[in-house]
Design a protein around this motif. Structure first.
Motif, mmCIF file in Angstrom:
data_model
loop_
_atom_site.group_PDB
_atom_site.id
_atom_site.type_symbol
_atom_site.label_atom_id
_atom_site.label_comp_id
_atom_site.label_asym_id
_atom_site.label_seq_id
_atom_site.Cartn_x
_atom_site.Cartn_y
_atom_site.Cartn_z
ATOM 1 N N LEU A 89 -12.199 -19.742 4.314
ATOM 2 C CA LEU A 89 -11.465 -20.772 3.532
ATOM 3 C C LEU A 89 -9.997 -20.299 3.232
ATOM 4 C CD1 LEU A 89 -13.998 -21.033 0.461
ATOM 5 C CD2 LEU A 89 -13.021 -22.912 1.872
ATOM 6 N N VAL A 90 -9.161 -21.283 3.674
ATOM 7 C CA VAL A 90 -7.861 -20.948 4.019
ATOM 8 C C VAL A 90 -7.040 -21.532 3.176
ATOM 9 C CG1 VAL A 90 -5.896 -21.054 5.834
ATOM 10 C CG2 VAL A 90 -8.141 -20.802 6.633
ATOM 11 N N TYR A 91 -6.228 -20.741 2.451
ATOM 12 C CA TYR A 91 -5.036 -21.393 1.391
ATOM 13 C C TYR A 91 -3.787 -21.137 1.979
ATOM 14 C CZ TYR A 91 -2.067 -21.673 -2.751
ATOM 15 O OH TYR A 91 -1.271 -22.272 -3.755
ATOM 16 N N ALA A 92 -2.856 -22.149 2.289
ATOM 17 C CA ALA A 92 -1.561 -22.030 2.675
ATOM 18 C C ALA A 92 -1.416 -20.806 3.897
ATOM 19 C CB ALA A 92 -0.512 -21.518 1.619
ATOM 20 N N GLU A 93 -2.340 -21.253 4.917
ATOM 21 C CA GLU A 93 -2.677 -20.389 6.371
ATOM 22 C C GLU A 93 -2.882 -19.120 5.968
ATOM 23 O OE1 GLU A 93 -2.593 -22.074 8.915
ATOM 24 O OE2 GLU A 93 -1.710 -24.041 7.882
ATOM 25 N N ILE A 94 -3.428 -18.990 4.688
ATOM 26 C CA ILE A 94 -3.847 -17.352 4.436
ATOM 27 C C ILE A 94 -5.544 -17.353 4.142
ATOM 28 C CG2 ILE A 94 -3.649 -15.454 2.897
ATOM 29 C CD1 ILE A 94 -0.951 -16.225 2.258
ATOM 30 N N LYS A 103 -9.358 -9.393 -3.553
ATOM 31 C CA LYS A 103 -7.757 -8.838 -3.625
ATOM 32 C C LYS A 103 -6.996 -9.254 -2.552
ATOM 33 C CE LYS A 103 -8.755 -5.076 -7.038
ATOM 34 N NZ LYS A 103 -8.584 -3.660 -7.243
ATOM 35 N N ILE A 104 -7.132 -10.625 -2.003
ATOM 36 C CA ILE A 104 -6.158 -11.128 -1.084
ATOM 37 C C ILE A 104 -4.683 -11.341 -1.520
ATOM 38 C CG2 ILE A 104 -5.792 -12.704 0.907
ATOM 39 C CD1 ILE A 104 -8.492 -11.291 0.916
ATOM 40 N N PRO A 105 -3.703 -10.732 -0.912
ATOM 41 C CA PRO A 105 -2.416 -11.008 -1.559
ATOM 42 C C PRO A 105 -1.833 -12.383 -0.762
ATOM 43 C CG PRO A 105 -2.420 -9.454 0.407
ATOM 44 C CD PRO A 105 -3.959 -9.565 0.272
ATOM 45 N N LEU A 106 -1.247 -13.272 -1.922
ATOM 46 C CA LEU A 106 -0.973 -14.459 -1.461
ATOM 47 C C LEU A 106 0.763 -14.366 -1.093
ATOM 48 C CD1 LEU A 106 -2.803 -16.631 -4.202
ATOM 49 C CD2 LEU A 106 -3.257 -16.296 -1.677
ATOM 50 N N VAL A 159 -7.298 -25.531 -6.830
ATOM 51 C CA VAL A 159 -6.968 -24.676 -5.345
ATOM 52 C C VAL A 159 -7.027 -25.874 -4.013
ATOM 53 C CG1 VAL A 159 -6.865 -22.651 -4.203
ATOM 54 C CG2 VAL A 159 -7.216 -22.616 -6.382
ATOM 55 N N PRO A 160 -6.103 -26.121 -3.440
ATOM 56 C CA PRO A 160 -6.341 -26.929 -2.197
ATOM 57 C C PRO A 160 -6.696 -26.012 -1.152
ATOM 58 C CG PRO A 160 -4.136 -26.923 -2.419
ATOM 59 C CD PRO A 160 -4.844 -25.984 -3.716
ATOM 60 N N LEU A 161 -7.996 -26.121 -0.389
ATOM 61 C CA LEU A 161 -8.392 -25.133 0.543
ATOM 62 C C LEU A 161 -8.596 -25.879 1.700
ATOM 63 C CD1 LEU A 161 -10.832 -22.838 -1.627
ATOM 64 C CD2 LEU A 161 -8.463 -22.266 -0.916
ATOM 65 N N LYS A 162 -8.576 -25.161 2.945
ATOM 66 C CA LYS A 162 -9.188 -25.815 3.936
ATOM 67 C C LYS A 162 -10.315 -24.857 4.712
ATOM 68 C CE LYS A 162 -6.306 -25.308 7.417
ATOM 69 N NZ LYS A 162 -5.055 -25.511 8.270
ATOM 70 N N LEU A 163 -11.373 -25.348 5.129
ATOM 71 C CA LEU A 163 -12.531 -24.736 5.633
ATOM 72 C C LEU A 163 -12.477 -25.106 7.034
ATOM 73 C CD1 LEU A 163 -15.315 -23.423 5.241
ATOM 74 C CD2 LEU A 163 -16.384 -25.407 5.117
ATOM 75 N N GLU A 164 -12.431 -24.079 8.033
ATOM 76 C CA GLU A 164 -12.348 -23.941 9.290
ATOM 77 C C GLU A 164 -13.240 -22.907 9.869
ATOM 78 O OE1 GLU A 164 -8.180 -23.973 10.543
ATOM 79 O OE2 GLU A 164 -8.068 -21.866 9.941
#
Length: 308
Positions: free
Chosen positions: A206-211, A238-241, A257-262
């Protein structure tokens, strides 16, 4: 007028008739003994008479007493070997003396090189033919199994935990950090009727802003001609953004939160053991929007996903 002589006349005249030529002395022929191979130099002496006329020869059909005795002794008498021992010759059914036949050891098959070479060629050709036929068979099976690609469908996503706060990374840099746990349901259908498939995936992100903020993985075995639905747990702690977290603001209504599932699903089928394998890859990309305050299951629309 000439009268034929009877056998008695010939017999009576034979001893009284004077010899036409003087008697020749008897000579001896010395031949090596058969037992001389052990180093002894012993030899045998054999007397060979010299006949003055053809009538006295044993091969001539003479009617004399001497010729009968000599011929009888040649066939029925005892034989003396070179070593001095007496031996008797065996006779066959026809009355002829038997001879010892020396048989040669070994066969002539080894001398026939062309025949052996042809056998090796036949074996080699048979082996190559079998390998060729088996290869063609495997290629046919492989080609027939290629169309059976596993069908992957994303069903739903359920958010369990979402926490957004301030913190610092491992180097001490202050940044916004997110912690989330969710579960993803994926349906996989195996259309193959002859073999099962081993289903596995690269990391499901699950990716938020390429993270990547949550990660999981899928791995199991599925029988032939079946459909299975599996739940994959996606976790991130605790994933730093960094700079991407500046647009996230926590409010009373929650955070969208807009997410991208890949992810990529790999299916491998062993058609003929490990000799013939069929592999397929399916890449999945879905665009989602999560609300941090809603923990219910969110169904994923197929219009928002791309399957390749």
């Amino acid at each position: 007028m000439m009268h034929a002589k009877s056998d008695s006349d010939v017999t009576s005249l034979a001893p009284s008739s004077p010899s036409r030529s003087p008697k020749r002395p008897v000579y001896f022929v010395q031949s090596p003994s058969r037992d001389s191979h052990d180093g002894d130099k012993s030899s045998s002496m054999q007397a060979t008479p010299v006949y003055n006329s053809p009538m006295e020869s044993p091969s001539h059909p003479s009617f004399g007493r001497h010729s009968r005795a000599s011929s009888a002794s040649r066939f029925s008498g005892t034989l003396r070997s070179s070593s001095g021992q007496k031996g008797y010759r065996k006779r066959n059914d026809k009355g002829w003396p038997e001879c010892t036949v020396i048989e040669e050891e070994g066969s002539y098959d080894d001398l026939d090189g062309d025949k052996g070479f042809s056998r090796r060629c036949q074996v080699l050709l048979a082996l190559m033919g079998f390998i060729l036929l088996f290869t063609v068979f495997c290629l046919i099976i492989w080609g027939a199994s290629r169309p059976y690609k596993a069908e992957v469908v994303v069903k739903s996503l359920a958010l369990s935990t979402f926490f957004l706060g301030e913190g610092s990374d491992y180097t001490g840099v202050p940044t916004k950090m997110v912690t989330m746990n969710c579960s993803l349901k994926i349906s996989v259908y195996n259309p193959a009727t002859l073999f099962g498939i081993h289903v596995s995936s690269m990391p499901i992100n699950l990716v938020y802003a390429e993270i990547p903020v949550a990660t999981g993985q899928l791995k199991y075995y599925q029988p032939r001609k079946s459909r299975r639905t599996h739940t994959v747990a996606l976790e991130g702690t605790k994933i730093p953004l960094y700079g991407a977290g500046a647009s996230l603001v926590v409010s009373g209504t929650g955070v969208k939160v807009p997410l991208k599932l890949e992810f990529t699903v790999r299916s491998r089928g062993n058609v003929v053991g490990k000799l013939v394998r069929v592999k397929h890859y399916t890449r999945v990309l879905c665009h989602l929007s999560l609300n941090s305050t809603i923990s219910k299951v969110m169904k994923v629309s197929q219009n928002t996903c791309i399957y390749d």
